[in-house]
Design a protein around this motif. Structure first.
Motif, mmCIF file in Angstrom:
data_model
loop_
_atom_site.group_PDB
_atom_site.id
_atom_site.type_symbol
_atom_site.label_atom_id
_atom_site.label_comp_id
_atom_site.label_asym_id
_atom_site.label_seq_id
_atom_site.Cartn_x
_atom_site.Cartn_y
_atom_site.Cartn_z
ATOM 1 N N ILE A 191 1.920 10.637 -7.272
ATOM 2 C CA ILE A 191 2.208 9.506 -6.390
ATOM 3 C C ILE A 191 1.398 8.274 -6.797
ATOM 4 O O ILE A 191 1.901 7.145 -6.785
ATOM 5 N N LYS A 192 0.140 8.464 -7.197
ATOM 6 C CA LYS A 192 -0.671 7.323 -7.635
ATOM 7 C C LYS A 192 -0.076 6.673 -8.883
ATOM 8 O O LYS A 192 -0.041 5.442 -9.007
ATOM 9 N N GLN A 195 3.036 4.810 -7.864
ATOM 10 C CA GLN A 195 2.693 3.567 -7.175
ATOM 11 C C GLN A 195 2.287 2.482 -8.175
ATOM 12 O O GLN A 195 2.651 1.309 -8.017
ATOM 13 N N MET A 224 7.109 10.657 -1.447
ATOM 14 C CA MET A 224 6.354 9.430 -1.222
ATOM 15 C C MET A 224 6.412 8.997 0.239
ATOM 16 O O MET A 224 5.412 8.531 0.802
ATOM 17 N N THR A 227 3.932 11.235 2.093
ATOM 18 C CA THR A 227 2.506 11.047 1.819
ATOM 19 C C THR A 227 2.003 9.635 2.096
ATOM 20 O O THR A 227 0.816 9.447 2.368
ATOM 21 N N THR A 228 2.889 8.636 2.014
ATOM 22 C CA THR A 228 2.439 7.249 2.198
ATOM 23 C C THR A 228 3.126 6.530 3.348
ATOM 24 O O THR A 228 2.667 5.466 3.768
ATOM 25 N N TYR A 235 7.748 0.291 -1.106
ATOM 26 C CA TYR A 235 6.418 0.097 -1.684
ATOM 27 C C TYR A 235 6.468 -0.971 -2.770
ATOM 28 O O TYR A 235 5.580 -1.826 -2.855
#
Length: 249
Positions: A191-192, A195, A224, A227-228, A235
């Motif tokens: 995910i990082k 992003q 995503m 988790t975010t 995003y």
């Protein structure tokens, strides 16, 4: 090996067993004496009672313990030596999670004999000295390889092979070192990276999903959002107001 859920009352007289015991608290506290040494057991502290050693307990409040009865001959000598030397140990995160699993299994009326063999092996791994002493370099190589190839279908088995451990031992050691499961760690990496690419590039989201190891855009979107709280598209819109676009390979 046998797992027993026990609630104690009052003071129990001195006793010994022909087998060893690992005593773990699910609820409440216990004053215990093992071989003349006194300690308090609670959800953060457990005890190993070697075979033939005199021990006694005192309990005054509501409690519930999980007692693992095992023959020392069935255990790895290094683990037995480690536990015998310490007797009283702190209950690590991995150990507490195993206790939660066992308690859930009992609540769901799953026969303990169906889980005992593998569960006990995981428990011993969580209490093993190697879980704390494995050199960082062993994990560092695995971490670098995963970070540099997120598009690969990494599994716990694949990561365990990188460090030369069984899946169960790897899982326990990993949780002690990283304070999260391998799957949680891998998801965080993916995910990082997603992003970063969403913020700094115009890569199509479907292509980006493949690059970070997800089979298609819908899987990345689902993970995503969970988790975010944001979809990849949302995003990207949010972040590209602040970050200059830069094509990143």
């Amino acid at each position: 090996m046998q797992l027993d859920f026990i609630s104690y009352t009052g003071r129990l007289p001195d006793e010994t067993h022909t087998h060893a015991q690992i005593v773990l608290a699910l609820e409440g506290e216990m004053e215990i004496e093992v071989g003349g040494i006194n300690a308090k057991l609670d959800v953060d502290h457990c005890a190993f009672v070697p075979s033939g050693v005199i021990h006694s307990q005192q309990v005054d409040k509501q409690n519930k313990f999980l007692v693992v009865n095992c023959n020392e001959s069935e255990l790895c000598h290094s683990i037995v030596d480690h536990l015998t030397e310490r007797i009283f140990l702190s209950t690590a995160l991995a150990t507490r999670q195993l206790l939660d699993f066992a308690a859930t299994a009992q609540h769901e009326h799953i026969p303990l004999e169906k889980i005992s063999e593998h569960w006990v092996q995981l428990l011993l791994a969580s209490l093993s000295p190697s879980a704390l002493s494995m050199p960082w370099a062993v994990f560092s190589n695995m971490v670098n390889r995963v970070e540099n190839s997120l598009d690969q279908p990494w599994s716990v088995r694949m990561m365990a092979e990188q460090v030369g451990l069984s899946q169960s031992r790897f899982y326990a050691v990993f949780q002690k070192r990283f304070k999260k499961t391998p799957q949680e760690w891998l998801t965080g990496l993916r995910i990082k990276k997603a992003q970063r690419w969403l913020a700094l590039t115009d890569l199509p989201i479907a292509d980006l999903a493949l690059r970070v190891g997800y089979s298609d855009q819908s899987v990345l979107t689902r993970v995503m959002r969970r988790t975010t709280g944001l979809t990849p598209a949302a995003y990207r819109r949010q972040q590209q107001e602040f970050w200059p676009k830069k094509q990143e390979q």
